[in-house]
Design a protein around this motif. Sequence first.
Motif, mmCIF file in Angstrom:
data_model
loop_
_atom_site.group_PDB
_atom_site.id
_atom_site.type_symbol
_atom_site.label_atom_id
_atom_site.label_comp_id
_atom_site.label_asym_id
_atom_site.label_seq_id
_atom_site.Cartn_x
_atom_site.Cartn_y
_atom_site.Cartn_z
ATOM 1 N N LYS A 40 0.845 -1.188 0.000
ATOM 2 C CA LYS A 40 0.000 0.000 0.000
ATOM 3 C C LYS A 40 0.875 1.231 0.000
ATOM 4 C CE LYS A 40 -3.846 2.283 2.366
ATOM 5 N NZ LYS A 40 -4.773 2.256 3.522
ATOM 6 N N MET A 41 0.566 2.187 -0.887
ATOM 7 C CA MET A 41 1.397 3.366 -1.058
ATOM 8 C C MET A 41 0.577 4.624 -0.807
ATOM 9 S SD MET A 41 4.319 2.032 -1.995
ATOM 10 C CE MET A 41 5.186 3.462 -2.631
ATOM 11 N N ASP A 42 0.990 5.407 0.170
ATOM 12 C CA ASP A 42 0.339 6.685 0.453
ATOM 13 C C ASP A 42 1.123 7.854 -0.125
ATOM 14 O OD1 ASP A 42 -1.712 5.460 1.892
ATOM 15 O OD2 ASP A 42 -0.474 5.382 3.711
ATOM 16 N N ASP A 43 2.334 7.567 -0.598
ATOM 17 C CA ASP A 43 3.213 8.610 -1.118
ATOM 18 C C ASP A 43 2.657 9.172 -2.423
ATOM 19 O OD1 ASP A 43 5.267 10.283 -1.665
ATOM 20 O OD2 ASP A 43 6.773 8.721 -2.028
ATOM 21 N N GLU A 44 2.609 10.484 -2.534
ATOM 22 C CA GLU A 44 2.103 11.132 -3.742
ATOM 23 C C GLU A 44 3.234 11.587 -4.649
ATOM 24 O OE1 GLU A 44 -1.207 11.725 -4.797
ATOM 25 O OE2 GLU A 44 -1.512 10.174 -3.292
ATOM 26 N N SER A 45 4.431 11.025 -4.482
ATOM 27 C CA SER A 45 5.553 11.416 -5.325
ATOM 28 C C SER A 45 5.373 10.835 -6.721
ATOM 29 C CB SER A 45 6.869 10.913 -4.723
ATOM 30 O OG SER A 45 6.869 9.499 -4.637
ATOM 31 N N GLY A 46 6.225 11.264 -7.639
ATOM 32 C CA GLY A 46 6.093 10.818 -9.015
ATOM 33 C C GLY A 46 5.077 11.650 -9.773
ATOM 34 N N VAL A 47 4.614 11.129 -10.889
ATOM 35 C CA VAL A 47 3.707 11.862 -11.782
ATOM 36 C C VAL A 47 2.472 11.024 -12.062
ATOM 37 C CG1 VAL A 47 3.468 13.011 -14.009
ATOM 38 C CG2 VAL A 47 5.693 12.997 -12.865
ATOM 39 N N ALA A 48 1.301 11.646 -11.974
ATOM 40 C CA ALA A 48 0.045 10.954 -12.278
ATOM 41 C C ALA A 48 -0.160 10.887 -13.790
ATOM 42 C CB ALA A 48 -1.122 11.678 -11.621
ATOM 43 N N PHE A 49 -0.526 9.708 -14.286
ATOM 44 C CA PHE A 49 -0.831 9.507 -15.695
ATOM 45 C C PHE A 49 -2.240 8.954 -15.827
ATOM 46 C CE2 PHE A 49 3.732 9.792 -15.803
ATOM 47 C CZ PHE A 49 4.004 10.389 -17.022
ATOM 48 N N GLY A 50 -3.185 9.721 -15.296
ATOM 49 C CA GLY A 50 -4.570 9.288 -15.293
ATOM 50 C C GLY A 50 -5.176 9.144 -16.672
ATOM 51 N N TYR A 51 -4.605 9.823 -17.670
ATOM 52 C CA TYR A 51 -5.165 9.711 -19.008
ATOM 53 C C TYR A 51 -4.798 8.368 -19.657
ATOM 54 C CZ TYR A 51 -0.535 10.969 -20.946
ATOM 55 O OH TYR A 51 0.804 11.010 -21.281
ATOM 56 N N ILE A 52 -3.773 7.683 -19.122
ATOM 57 C CA ILE A 52 -3.421 6.345 -19.607
ATOM 58 C C ILE A 52 -4.279 5.303 -18.902
ATOM 59 C CG2 ILE A 52 -1.593 4.611 -19.763
ATOM 60 C CD1 ILE A 52 0.410 6.853 -20.004
ATOM 61 N N HIS A 53 -4.259 5.334 -17.567
ATOM 62 C CA HIS A 53 -5.121 4.481 -16.751
ATOM 63 C C HIS A 53 -5.536 5.277 -15.520
ATOM 64 C CE1 HIS A 53 -4.815 0.789 -18.960
ATOM 65 N NE2 HIS A 53 -3.502 0.760 -18.884
ATOM 66 N N LYS A 54 -6.794 5.194 -15.182
ATOM 67 C CA LYS A 54 -7.288 5.899 -14.006
ATOM 68 C C LYS A 54 -6.515 5.449 -12.773
ATOM 69 C CE LYS A 54 -11.567 6.874 -11.469
ATOM 70 N NZ LYS A 54 -12.995 6.533 -11.316
ATOM 71 N N ASN A 55 -6.145 6.410 -11.923
ATOM 72 C CA ASN A 55 -5.439 6.145 -10.661
ATOM 73 C C ASN A 55 -4.023 5.610 -10.860
ATOM 74 O OD1 ASN A 55 -7.729 6.918 -9.157
ATOM 75 N ND2 ASN A 55 -8.568 4.840 -9.261
ATOM 76 N N LEU A 56 -3.436 5.858 -12.027
ATOM 77 C CA LEU A 56 -2.065 5.420 -12.286
ATOM 78 C C LEU A 56 -1.081 6.541 -11.974
ATOM 79 C CD1 LEU A 56 0.090 3.489 -13.472
ATOM 80 C CD2 LEU A 56 -0.450 4.453 -15.722
ATOM 81 N N ARG A 57 -0.044 6.212 -11.203
ATOM 82 C CA ARG A 57 1.021 7.161 -10.898
ATOM 83 C C ARG A 57 2.362 6.451 -11.098
ATOM 84 N NH1 ARG A 57 1.746 11.976 -8.143
ATOM 85 N NH2 ARG A 57 -0.489 12.124 -7.834
ATOM 86 N N LEU A 58 3.300 7.100 -11.770
ATOM 87 C CA LEU A 58 4.602 6.510 -12.054
ATOM 88 C C LEU A 58 5.698 7.243 -11.305
ATOM 89 C CD1 LEU A 58 4.369 5.960 -15.924
ATOM 90 C CD2 LEU A 58 3.861 4.339 -14.089
ATOM 91 N N ALA A 59 6.646 6.481 -10.776
ATOM 92 C CA ALA A 59 7.810 7.074 -10.121
ATOM 93 C C ALA A 59 8.660 7.789 -11.162
ATOM 94 C CB ALA A 59 8.625 5.987 -9.423
ATOM 95 N N ASN A 60 9.389 8.811 -10.721
ATOM 96 C CA ASN A 60 10.189 9.608 -11.649
ATOM 97 C C ASN A 60 11.201 8.760 -12.406
ATOM 98 O OD1 ASN A 60 8.902 12.051 -10.977
ATOM 99 N ND2 ASN A 60 10.224 12.345 -9.202
ATOM 100 N N ASP A 61 11.852 7.827 -11.699
ATOM 101 C CA ASP A 61 12.839 6.965 -12.360
ATOM 102 C C ASP A 61 12.185 6.091 -13.422
ATOM 103 O OD1 ASP A 61 14.814 8.026 -10.801
ATOM 104 O OD2 ASP A 61 14.960 6.333 -9.421
ATOM 105 N N GLU A 62 10.955 5.646 -13.153
ATOM 106 C CA GLU A 62 10.260 4.807 -14.123
ATOM 107 C C GLU A 62 9.855 5.617 -15.346
ATOM 108 O OE1 GLU A 62 8.498 1.147 -15.506
ATOM 109 O OE2 GLU A 62 10.204 1.794 -14.294
#
Length: 451
Positions: free
Chosen positions: A101-123
Motif C-alpha cells: 500500500k502506497m500513500d506517497d504522492e511522489s512521481g507523476v500521475a498519468f490518469g489519461y493512460i489508466h485511471k489512478n495510475l502514478r509513475l515514479a520519476n525513475d520509471e
Amino acid sequence: MSLADSPVHSSSSDDFAAFLDADLDTISDASADSEEVAVEEESILKRVKRRKLELPDGVINPESSSSQGEPKEDLGESSPKKNTCPHPGVYAGMCMRCGQKMDDESGVAFGYIHKNLRLANDEVVRLRDKDLKKLLRDRKLYLVLDLDHTLLNSSRLADITVEEGYLNGQRDALPDNLKSSLFRLNWMQMMTKLRPFVHAFLKEASNLFEMYIYTMGERPYALEMAKLLDPGDIYFNSRIIAQGDCTQRHQKGLDVVLGQESAVVILDDTESVWGKHKENLILMERYHFFASSCKHFGFNCKSLSELKSDESETEGALATVLKILQRIHSLFFDEGREDDLEDRDVRQVLKTVRKEVLKDCKVIFSRVFPTNFPAEHHTLWKMAEQLGATCSIELDPSVTHVVSTDAGTDKSRWAVQEKKHLVHPRWIEASNYMWRKQPEENFPVSQPKNK
C-alpha cells in the motif's frame, strides 16, 4: 488495449514495468465508462493482493514473516538492493510490483493512460528512454497538438449570432465546405468547426510523429473533440491530455507526456501556457471561425462564419505548418549528419529553421515601442531576432527594413527616401506565423492623419 487484457493479469508476468512497456505500444482506451473502470480496478486490486503470495525473486513480501517480528536471515550486504522493491508504479494506492500500500504522492500521475495510475520519476525516465529508441527506429518524433484555435473552433449555441443563424440549418442546406466540418453537439450545447485541412494534416503528420492532444479543456470535451478529429481512433488512441492531467495550474507541461523533450514539437496558439517549453513550440495563428471567438479575444470585426468564408485549404495555417514539420523531420533525420540520433535535439532544429526566415534582414523600429521601454526586451524585437534578423537602434546604410506604425516619422521618411522597406509591425508577426518572409508590399504603413 483494456486493462483486463494487459500483461499484469497474466500469470507469466509479475512485473508492472513489463505491463507498461507493452502498453506504450497499445495504450488503453481512456473513454471507458465508469462502470467498466470500476470492474477493472476491482480485478487488478485482487490480482495485486494475490501477488503478495507469488512475488518474483528479489522482491520483498511486505506481509512476510520478517514484518511480523520473526528473525530475518542475513543475506549479506547486497541483499537490500536486491530485495527492495523500487515501486515503479502505483495503481489505486498499491505498488504494481510488490502490492504494498502506497500513500506517497511522489512521481507523476498519468490518469489519461489508466485511471489512478502514478509513475515514479525513475520509471518515467526509463519508459521515455525506451520509447524514444523505438520511435527513432521508426523515424518518428513526438507532436503535441492543442485543440481550440489550433485544430478547431467551438462556440456555445447560446452565443451564435443572428448572422450565424444559417449554421443551425439542416446539413444538406449548408455550404459544401461546412457539411463535413461543422458539428452541432446538442448534449454539450455547443457547435464545433474543424479547421480546414485538418484531416489531411493529421494523416500526413501521423507518418512522421506520434501525436498527443493536449488541451486546457475538460476531459469530456477533449474526448468529444478527439472523436471529431479522429473518428477511426487511428492517431491518438489514449494520448489525450486534458486540464485535470496538468501538474501546474494554468500551465501545460511535458512532464505528463511519455516522450523525451528533445524529440517533442508542440503546436499551440498560446505561448504563455508553455512557460518551460517555449523552445519546443511552434506558435499557431488562431483560428477564429465563430463570432464569439473574435469577441473573446477583443476583435471588433466580423468572423469567418459571419462573412460566410473560411481559411484556405491549401494556403491556410495547417497546410503551412505541415510543410514546416516535414522540413524539421527531414533535418532531424538527415543521414548526412555524423552524430547519433539519440543525441540530436529537435529544439536546435527548430531554432535553425526559424533563423532562416529573416536571416538577411537588418531591422530598425520607429514608434513601435513605448517611450523609455528597453527595445531589446520588446516581444517584436525578440521575435525578429529569433527569425534571424539583426535589430538596431541606429540608422545606417545596411538597414533593410524600417518597422513603423506611422509613415510620418523621421525614420519612416528616411526609409522611403533611401528606398528601404517600410513595413507595419504585422510583417514580423506574419513572417513568424508563416515561417517565411512575407511580401513587404502586403504590410504598408499608413500616412499620418492631418491635424
